[in-house]
Each structure stands twice: as C-alpha cells, then as structure tokens.
Scaffold this active site. Structure first.
Site, PDB file in Angstrom:
ATOM      1  N   HIS A   1     130.882 -10.027  46.440  1.00 33.14           N
ATOM      2  CA  HIS A   1     130.073  -9.957  45.211  1.00 33.14           C
ATOM      3  C   HIS A   1     128.838 -10.827  45.403  1.00 33.14           C
ATOM      4  O   HIS A   1     128.941 -12.046  45.426  1.00 33.14           O
ATOM      5  CB  HIS A   1     130.899 -10.455  44.018  1.00 33.14           C
ATOM      6  CG  HIS A   1     130.124 -10.560  42.726  1.00 33.14           C
ATOM      7  ND1 HIS A   1     129.395  -9.509  42.208  1.00 33.14           N
ATOM      8  CD2 HIS A   1     129.978 -11.572  41.845  1.00 33.14           C
ATOM      9  CE1 HIS A   1     128.845  -9.881  41.058  1.00 33.14           C
ATOM     10  NE2 HIS A   1     129.162 -11.140  40.818  1.00 33.14           N
TER      11      HIS A   1
ATOM     12  N   HIS B   1     132.408   0.161  45.406  1.00 29.18           N
ATOM     13  CA  HIS B   1     132.197  -0.564  44.149  1.00 29.18           C
ATOM     14  C   HIS B   1     133.408  -0.391  43.261  1.00 29.18           C
ATOM     15  O   HIS B   1     134.019   0.689  43.235  1.00 29.18           O
ATOM     16  CB  HIS B   1     130.938  -0.043  43.436  1.00 29.18           C
ATOM     17  CG  HIS B   1     130.421  -0.978  42.403  1.00 29.18           C
ATOM     18  ND1 HIS B   1     130.927  -1.008  41.125  1.00 29.18           N
ATOM     19  CD2 HIS B   1     129.482  -1.960  42.465  1.00 29.18           C
ATOM     20  CE1 HIS B   1     130.307  -1.950  40.436  1.00 29.18           C
ATOM     21  NE2 HIS B   1     129.421  -2.560  41.242  1.00 29.18           N
TER      22      HIS B   1
ATOM     23  N   ASP C   1     123.404  -3.210  46.636  1.00 24.05           N
ATOM     24  CA  ASP C   1     123.026  -4.216  47.635  1.00 24.05           C
ATOM     25  C   ASP C   1     122.462  -3.599  48.913  1.00 24.05           C
ATOM     26  O   ASP C   1     121.652  -4.224  49.605  1.00 24.05           O
ATOM     27  CB  ASP C   1     124.220  -5.113  47.975  1.00 24.05           C
ATOM     28  CG  ASP C   1     124.436  -6.181  46.912  1.00 24.05           C
ATOM     29  OD1 ASP C   1     123.508  -6.418  46.116  1.00 24.05           O
ATOM     30  OD2 ASP C   1     125.527  -6.783  46.876  1.00 24.05           O
TER      31      ASP C   1
ATOM     32  N   ARG D   1     143.382 -17.215  29.476  1.00 23.69           N
ATOM     33  CA  ARG D   1     144.448 -17.905  30.191  1.00 23.69           C
ATOM     34  C   ARG D   1     145.573 -16.885  30.415  1.00 23.69           C
ATOM     35  O   ARG D   1     146.499 -16.772  29.599  1.00 23.69           O
ATOM     36  CB  ARG D   1     144.936 -19.093  29.343  1.00 23.69           C
ATOM     37  CG  ARG D   1     145.711 -20.187  30.047  1.00 23.69           C
ATOM     38  CD  ARG D   1     146.950 -19.698  30.683  1.00 23.69           C
ATOM     39  NE  ARG D   1     147.798 -20.749  31.250  1.00 23.69           N
ATOM     40  CZ  ARG D   1     148.794 -20.479  32.065  1.00 23.69           C
ATOM     41  NH1 ARG D   1     149.058 -19.237  32.448  1.00 23.69           N
ATOM     42  NH2 ARG D   1     149.553 -21.455  32.520  1.00 23.69           N
TER      43      ARG D   1
HETATM   44  N1  ACO Z   1     133.806  -0.414  53.690  1.00 18.50           N
HETATM   45  C1  ACO Z   1     134.900   0.250  54.099  1.00 18.50           C
HETATM   46  N2  ACO Z   1     135.908   0.605  53.289  1.00 18.50           N
HETATM   47  C2  ACO Z   1     135.789   0.272  52.006  1.00 18.50           C
HETATM   48  C3  ACO Z   1     134.670  -0.420  51.496  1.00 18.50           C
HETATM   49  C4  ACO Z   1     133.658  -0.760  52.400  1.00 18.50           C
HETATM   50  N3  ACO Z   1     132.557  -1.391  51.998  1.00 18.50           N
HETATM   51  N4  ACO Z   1     134.815  -0.602  50.184  1.00 18.50           N
HETATM   52  C5  ACO Z   1     135.983  -0.067  49.857  1.00 18.50           C
HETATM   53  N5  ACO Z   1     136.577   0.468  50.963  1.00 18.50           N
HETATM   54  C6  ACO Z   1     137.858   1.176  51.006  1.00 18.50           C
HETATM   55  C7  ACO Z   1     138.994   0.187  50.993  1.00 18.50           C
HETATM   56  O1  ACO Z   1     139.350  -0.224  52.279  1.00 18.50           O
HETATM   57  C8  ACO Z   1     140.058   0.998  50.315  1.00 18.50           C
HETATM   58  O2  ACO Z   1     140.529   1.939  51.249  1.00 18.50           O
HETATM   59  P1  ACO Z   1     142.075   2.391  51.291  1.00 18.50           P
HETATM   60  O3  ACO Z   1     142.320   2.984  49.932  1.00 18.50           O
HETATM   61  O4  ACO Z   1     142.105   3.325  52.416  1.00 18.50           O
HETATM   62  O5  ACO Z   1     142.834   1.100  51.480  1.00 18.50           O
HETATM   63  C9  ACO Z   1     139.276   1.788  49.259  1.00 18.50           C
HETATM   64  O6  ACO Z   1     137.980   1.937  49.814  1.00 18.50           O
HETATM   65  C10 ACO Z   1     139.210   1.098  47.910  1.00 18.50           C
HETATM   66  O7  ACO Z   1     138.569  -0.164  48.088  1.00 18.50           O
HETATM   67  P2  ACO Z   1     138.931  -1.504  47.358  1.00 18.50           P
HETATM   68  O8  ACO Z   1     138.551  -2.642  48.241  1.00 18.50           O
HETATM   69  O9  ACO Z   1     140.342  -1.442  46.873  1.00 18.50           O
HETATM   70  O10 ACO Z   1     137.977  -1.439  46.128  1.00 18.50           O
HETATM   71  P3  ACO Z   1     137.692  -2.621  45.116  1.00 18.50           P
HETATM   72  O11 ACO Z   1     137.265  -1.992  43.867  1.00 18.50           O
HETATM   73  O12 ACO Z   1     138.843  -3.550  45.073  1.00 18.50           O
HETATM   74  O13 ACO Z   1     136.497  -3.422  45.819  1.00 18.50           O
HETATM   75  C11 ACO Z   1     134.322  -3.959  46.562  1.00 18.50           C
HETATM   76  C12 ACO Z   1     135.143  -3.204  45.512  1.00 18.50           C
HETATM   77  C13 ACO Z   1     134.763  -5.422  46.616  1.00 18.50           C
HETATM   78  C14 ACO Z   1     132.846  -3.908  46.167  1.00 18.50           C
HETATM   79  C15 ACO Z   1     134.519  -3.282  47.932  1.00 18.50           C
HETATM   80  O14 ACO Z   1     134.085  -1.946  47.877  1.00 18.50           O
HETATM   81  C16 ACO Z   1     133.830  -4.020  49.051  1.00 18.50           C
HETATM   82  O15 ACO Z   1     134.387  -4.972  49.598  1.00 18.50           O
HETATM   83  N6  ACO Z   1     132.570  -3.608  49.448  1.00 18.50           N
HETATM   84  C17 ACO Z   1     131.843  -4.299  50.467  1.00 18.50           C
HETATM   85  C18 ACO Z   1     131.134  -5.542  49.889  1.00 18.50           C
HETATM   86  C19 ACO Z   1     129.940  -5.176  49.043  1.00 18.50           C
HETATM   87  O16 ACO Z   1     129.125  -4.341  49.398  1.00 18.50           O
HETATM   88  N7  ACO Z   1     129.851  -5.840  47.886  1.00 18.50           N
HETATM   89  C20 ACO Z   1     128.762  -5.634  46.920  1.00 18.50           C
HETATM   90  C21 ACO Z   1     129.290  -5.013  45.650  1.00 18.50           C
HETATM   91  S1  ACO Z   1     127.976  -4.574  44.544  1.00 18.50           S
HETATM   92  C22 ACO Z   1     127.492  -6.043  43.835  1.00 18.50           C
HETATM   93  O17 ACO Z   1     128.141  -7.067  43.908  1.00 18.50           O
HETATM   94  C23 ACO Z   1     126.172  -5.993  43.082  1.00 18.50           C
END
Ligand code: ACO
Length: 355
Positions: free
Chosen positions: A211, A250, A298, A342
């Site tokens: 994030h 996301h 991003d 909480r």
């Molecule tokens: N690259 C590869 N695989 C991904 C990515 C990614 N960037 N994001 C999600 N996935 C995959 C996960 O591995 C998961 O796969 P699976 O179902 O096969 O296990 C699936 O997609 C769901 O992903 P989660 O991580 O469970 O999604 P969550 O909603 O928990 O996380 C997050 C969202 C943290 C943004 C995630 O997509 C991520 O880590 N992205 C990369 C970091 C990033 O770009 N952050 C910026 C966010 S936008 C902002 O802050 C303004």
C-alpha cells in the site's frame, strides 16, 4: 459472552462502518462525495477537490480562494524544523516526513488548524529532506497552487507544460474510503487521540510495498522490459515464484482501476512513445490474459512521474501529500460518530499450561 462473528482475513469484503466521503460505485467508478474522481481530476483544481472531500460540498468562488490561500500560507515550514533536517540528514523521505510532522512546533491549538498545517507541509518537508540529504540548498516552490508548487520543487523543470497532469494524478490519489492507511488513522482516531498522532499512524501505514510503496518499486522492473517477450517472461517467472508484481491487483478493483486507466489515458496524450509506457502496457495485457489481474493506479502513476522528471524517492510522498486530505476528512468523520475500534481475535495458542 456476546455473539462472535468471524470475518474474512484481511477484513476482505467486510463492511466495518459507514462513510459519506468516498466509495466505489456499482459501475466501478471511484466517487468522492458522490462525484466521479476522474471528472474532478479533469475539471476541478486540487484545492477545490480537497475542499469537497473535507467539507462535503464544492466551494463557492470566495471559499475556493480562501481555502487556496490558507493552504499557501501554511506550506512554508518552520526555520527550526529546517535546521533539524540539516543535522538529521535522513534519506528515507517518508520516515522523515513522519518524524518531522510528529515534532513540528505547532502554533495552532485547534484541530482544524492543526490539520490545515499538516495538509500543507508535506511538499516542503519532502523537498527539504531530499535536499538536506544530498547537501543541496533548500528550494522554495513556485506556482499558483498546492500541486503546481510541489511540482516545481521536485521535477527537473523540463515539463512545466505538464503540471496539470501532475495535478490530476494528485487529485486521484486523494481519497479511497477504508484503505489501509486511512483505516489505521481511523483506529487511532477512535481512541480519541490527537490529529497529529492519528496522521502519524496513517503515514506509517502508507509505506509498505502493498500500500503506497508500490509506486516507487514499479520502475525497478519496467526498465528491463524491452519487448512483449520480455514482458511475458517477467510475468511468468514472477508467477512461478509466487511473487507479486508491483502496480497490479487491488482489493477493490478486480477488473479495472479507474484511476489507472485515467492516468494511462493522460500518458497516451502526453507521452505515447515513452518506452516505459509501452513496457507497462505489454505487462498489463499479458497479466490480464494470464491471471485476470488489472493494473492499479501506482503502475501508471510511477510512469507519469518518471516522465515528468520526478525522482523516485518522491513518489510515495506525492501520494501522502495528496491522501492527507482524505485522512483529514476521515479523522473528523470518526471522532464525530465514534466507537472505539477494537476487534477480537480467534485464539489458536495453548491453554491451561502449568508452571
Ligand atoms: N502480482 C501477482 N499476483 C497477484 C498480484 C500481483 N500484483 N496481486 C494479486 N495477485 C494474485 C494473488 O497471488 C492471488 O492469487 P491466487 O488466488 O492464485 O492465490 C490473487 O491475485 C488475489 O490476490 P490477493 O493478494 O489475495 O488480493 P488482496 O486483495 O489481498 O491484495 C493487493 C491486494 C495487496 C493490492 C495485491 O494485489 C498486491 O499485493 N499488489 C501488488 C502491490 C501493489 O501494487 N500495491 C498497490 C495497491 S494500489 C494503492 O495502494 C494505491
């Protein structure tokens, strides 16, 4: 014992409270107080959008001028803070912004005044931290408003004509309901702590690569993508290793992040042949085909800022300098209708151990 409700890990899809500040509509649009964020980015100034987010309505002409002037008056930072930064010489801008905001010798006593100060000083704190660390003189920004002044402090000066594109990005970074940093601020605010402490919680949370921090990590890999095959190989390798690709995925946007598409459109207008832009599109297409993962804001924010001649160390401070206006609105929404946040945990440790 009260009834126990178990919710998803990471509070995924869990509604924890009400907000009137922002939401994502059923058609996938990010709304600020009911208006599409992308429309505000196109048609309104940073200050007018910030006023809307904080006050719940767009300003009239007099309010608009007053608010803009108030921000301008608060953008300068105290001489003593500048002296501390020269001694401290911190490389990590976010860490220093957090430290300086918590140390800042605030003259204002009222909470609105404190917020106005914090809302206004991140540009100068970022620029000064960078210059103090690099042994350069402090630079005063020039420009008509908040984002133009910030842009003049941190860009290489070759893209003055594109200052409005930077402003649009800052508008799109301003607010996003219960994202991690805003939620951290609301947890802190729910204890009825002061605004400075609550903002420090938010700043600390807007730092990790999941994030906020993603925007400065995007360029680490994009530069090496020179063809569609490079994009494919990169994505395949990351997925094989189970690693995340920064700038994709996301919690809310599973098909399309409207902010990412807007900034992409902006880049298409001002830098269609930019190699990083083409590399990003190749990864975006392949990742969608392979895993149905959309680009998030991003990704294109990083490329836009790189094109505009902004050093990578500023990418996250730009996000913070914008999102702080959302935090401002959330602080008051929380304390004005408060219940301490909480939750409970499911205990999985041992019990009944004897000594
Ligand atoms: N690259 C590869 N695989 C991904 C990515 C990614 N960037 N994001 C999600 N996935 C995959 C996960 O591995 C998961 O796969 P699976 O179902 O096969 O296990 C699936 O997609 C769901 O992903 P989660 O991580 O469970 O999604 P969550 O909603 O928990 O996380 C997050 C969202 C943290 C943004 C995630 O997509 C991520 O880590 N992205 C990369 C970091 C990033 O770009 N952050 C910026 C966010 S936008 C902002 O802050 C303004």
């Amino acid at each position: 014992m009260a009834e126990i409700v178990k919710v998803a890990k990471g509070l995924e899809n869990v509604v924890v409270d009400k907000t009137a500040i922002a939401t994502t509509s059923s058609s996938g649009d990010l709304l600020y107080r009911g208006y599409k964020a992308i429309d505000l980015a196109e048609k309104k100034s940073f200050e007018d959008t910030a006023f809307l987010i904080i006050n719940g309505k767009l300003p009239n002409e007099a309010e608009s001028l007053r608010f803009k002037q108030a921000i301008r008056n608060n953008m300068k930072i105290d001489h003593s803070v500048r002296e501390i930064m020269k001694i401290n010489k911190e490389k990590d801008l976010m860490r220093n912004i957090r430290s300086m905001i918590s140390l800042y010798p605030y003259a204002e006593k009222d909470q609105q005044g404190l917020f106005l100060k914090m809302d206004s000083i991140i540009p100068q704190l970022s620029s000064d931290t960078h210059n103090a660390f690099n042994g350069k003189p402090y630079k005063d920004g020039e420009g008509d408003g908040y984002s133009d002044t910030f842009f003049s402090m941190i860009s290489d000066g070759k893209h003055k004509d594109n200052a409005r594109s930077f402003q649009k990005l800052m508008i799109l970074y301003m607010e996003h309901e219960f994202n991690a940093s805003t939620f951290a601020l609301r947890v802190a605010a729910s204890t009825l702590t002061d605004p400075v402490s609550a903002v420090c919680s938010a700043l600390a949370t807007l730092k990790g690569p999941l994030h906020g921090g993603a925007n400065s990590e995007v360029l680490e890999y994009l530069g090496s993508i020179k063809s569609k095959d490079d994009a494919k190989n990169y994505v395949d390798e990351k997925i094989l290793k189970g690693e995340k690709i920064m700038g994709f995925g996301h919690r809310v946007y599973k098909r399309r992040d409207p902010r990412a598409q807007f900034v992409k459109g902006e880049l298409k207008k001002i830098a269609p042949d930019y190699d990083l832009f083409q590399a990003a599109e190749a990864i975006e297409d392949y990742l969608w085909e392979k895993k149905n993962l959309p680009a998030n804001v991003d990704l294109y924010a990083a490329i836009l800022m790189k094109f505009l001649g902004i050093d990578e160390s500023f990418y996250l401070p730009v996000f913070a300098a914008s999102r702080i206006y959302g935090w401002n609105a959330h602080y008051f929404e929380q304390v004005n209708n408060n219940k301490i946040i909480r939750p409970a945990a499911e205990y999985v440790g041992p019990e009944n151990l004897t000594l």
